[in-house]
Design an enzyme around this catalytic site. Structure first.
Site, short mmCIF file in Angstrom:
data_model
loop_
_atom_site.label_atom_id
_atom_site.label_comp_id
_atom_site.label_asym_id
_atom_site.label_seq_id
_atom_site.Cartn_x
_atom_site.Cartn_y
_atom_site.Cartn_z
CG ASP A 1 -0.13 -1.17 2.30
OD1 ASP A 1 0.11 -2.40 2.36
OD2 ASP A 1 -0.27 -0.57 1.23
CG ASP B 1 -4.05 5.98 -8.19
OD1 ASP B 1 -3.16 5.13 -7.87
OD2 ASP B 1 -4.89 6.39 -7.37
CG HIS C 1 -1.84 3.97 -4.92
ND1 HIS C 1 -3.06 3.83 -5.53
CD2 HIS C 1 -1.64 2.81 -4.25
CE1 HIS C 1 -3.57 2.65 -5.25
NE2 HIS C 1 -2.72 2.00 -4.48
CD GLU D 1 -5.19 6.03 -2.76
OE1 GLU D 1 -4.68 5.96 -3.89
OE2 GLU D 1 -6.14 5.31 -2.40
C1 GLP Z 1 -3.07 -1.56 -2.99
C2 GLP Z 1 -1.83 -1.70 -2.12
C3 GLP Z 1 -0.58 -1.40 -2.90
C4 GLP Z 1 -0.57 -2.21 -4.20
C5 GLP Z 1 -1.77 -1.82 -5.03
C6 GLP Z 1 -1.81 -2.55 -6.35
O1 GLP Z 1 -3.49 -0.26 -3.11
N1 GLP Z 1 -1.88 -0.83 -0.99
O2 GLP Z 1 0.55 -1.73 -2.11
O3 GLP Z 1 0.63 -1.95 -4.88
O4 GLP Z 1 -2.93 -2.13 -4.29
O5 GLP Z 1 -2.30 -3.85 -6.15
P1 GLP Z 1 -2.22 -4.99 -7.22
O6 GLP Z 1 -0.83 -5.51 -7.16
O7 GLP Z 1 -3.22 -6.01 -6.75
O8 GLP Z 1 -2.58 -4.40 -8.53
#
Ligand code: GLP
Length: 265
Positions: free
Chosen positions: A72, A141, A143, A148
């Site tokens: 992403d 959540d 995702h 989402e």
């Molecule tokens: C964002 C990214 C996800 C990632 C999530 C959790 O939303 N788009 O790919 O998994 O954050 O991030 P973190 O690893 O910092 O908790």
């Protein structure tokens, strides 16, 4: 599904990096086709990237024959913005390894024609022969990528509007100011991830305990897009002890037991 429970973040990261390195090396022994690796950003994979860099510099792991596709990217952040995922990947992985520049792919959040770019991204994945291993993290959540809650489980690469929850979570990278977090992102879809030959998701920390519970013990539902892993023939979740606190004791013991036997056999 496999659930690998490691005692802390360092062990989770080391296990995952070793698993990825083995997958790349095994693939290279029997195929000339490059290994195709899907990659995430966020804090979850930072330790894995650090360990992959160590395996590259100290143990000869090469990325010369690896193609990557990131999950992403925010819409509207310049590639050299310190919070863009382009910047993150250079900082945390690409500038430290021997990957070819032309083999690195991230969605272009500044494309003039975003839908066309999304379609081309899916085509580029198909042209590369599909993703061999998709590494990912998870939001609180549940995702995956920026899919989402209530994203279609059949979705492919497209634009998503970020929830306020995600903007709050990600504001820690934007001086705590949610108004600085972009409202939209380009993300691979749930189907794009499901179509990978193998999916490996990192889940660590107490704040991800409900996400882990929902992914492993909950129903398959678009309300928690990570739960779709239950339908995948080769899904691995690697977590730390902290993330397991919402699991049933029986579930925890089952995976500890089965993985112990896996190691012995
Ligand atoms: C964002 C990214 C996800 C990632 C999530 C959790 O939303 N788009 O790919 O998994 O954050 O991030 P973190 O690893 O910092 O908790």
């Amino acid at each position: 599904m496999r659930l690998i429970i490691q005692k802390n973040y360092e062990f989770m990261s080391a296990w995952t990096a070793r698993y990825i390195a083995d997958a790349i090396q095994k693939h290279q022994q029997h195929s000339d086709r490059p290994f195709v690796l899907g990659l995430p950003t966020g804090s979850s994979p930072v330790g894995t990237y650090r360990e992959l860099i160590r395996l590259h510099t100290q143990e000869g792991l090469s990325f010369r024959n690896v193609i990557t596709f990131n999950m992403d990217e925010y819409i509207g952040l310049k590639e050299d913005h310190p919070q863009s995922y382009h910047y993150f990947m250079q900082e945390h992985l690409f500038s430290h390894i021997d990957i070819r520049k032309e083999n690195v792919h991230l969605p272009d959040g500044n494309a003039g024609d975003i839908p066309a770019m999304c379609a081309a991204y899916e085509e580029a994945i198909a042209d590369a022969g599909g993703i061999d291993l998709f590494l990912g993290g998870v939001g609180v959540d549940g995702h995956i990528a920026f899919n989402e809650p209530f994203s279609s489980l059949e979705s492919v690469t497209r634009v998503k509007t970020l929830t306020q929850d995600t903007k709050i979570a990600n504001s820690r990278f934007f001086d705590g100011d949610t108004s600085l977090v972009p409202s939209h992102a380009v993300t691979v879809g749930v189907k794009t991830i499901r179509d990978a030959a193998e999916v490996l998701i990192l889940i660590n920390g107490y704040n991800k305990a409900r996400a882990l519970h929902a992914a492993v013990e909950g129903p398959v539902t678009h309300a928690n897009t990570c739960s779709v892993l239950q339908l995948h023939p080769k899904a691995v979740i690697v977590c730390d002890e902290e993330a397991t606190v919402e699991l049933k004791v029986g579930t925890y013991r089952y995976f500890k037991d089965i993985e112990r036997n896996e190691i012995l056999s």
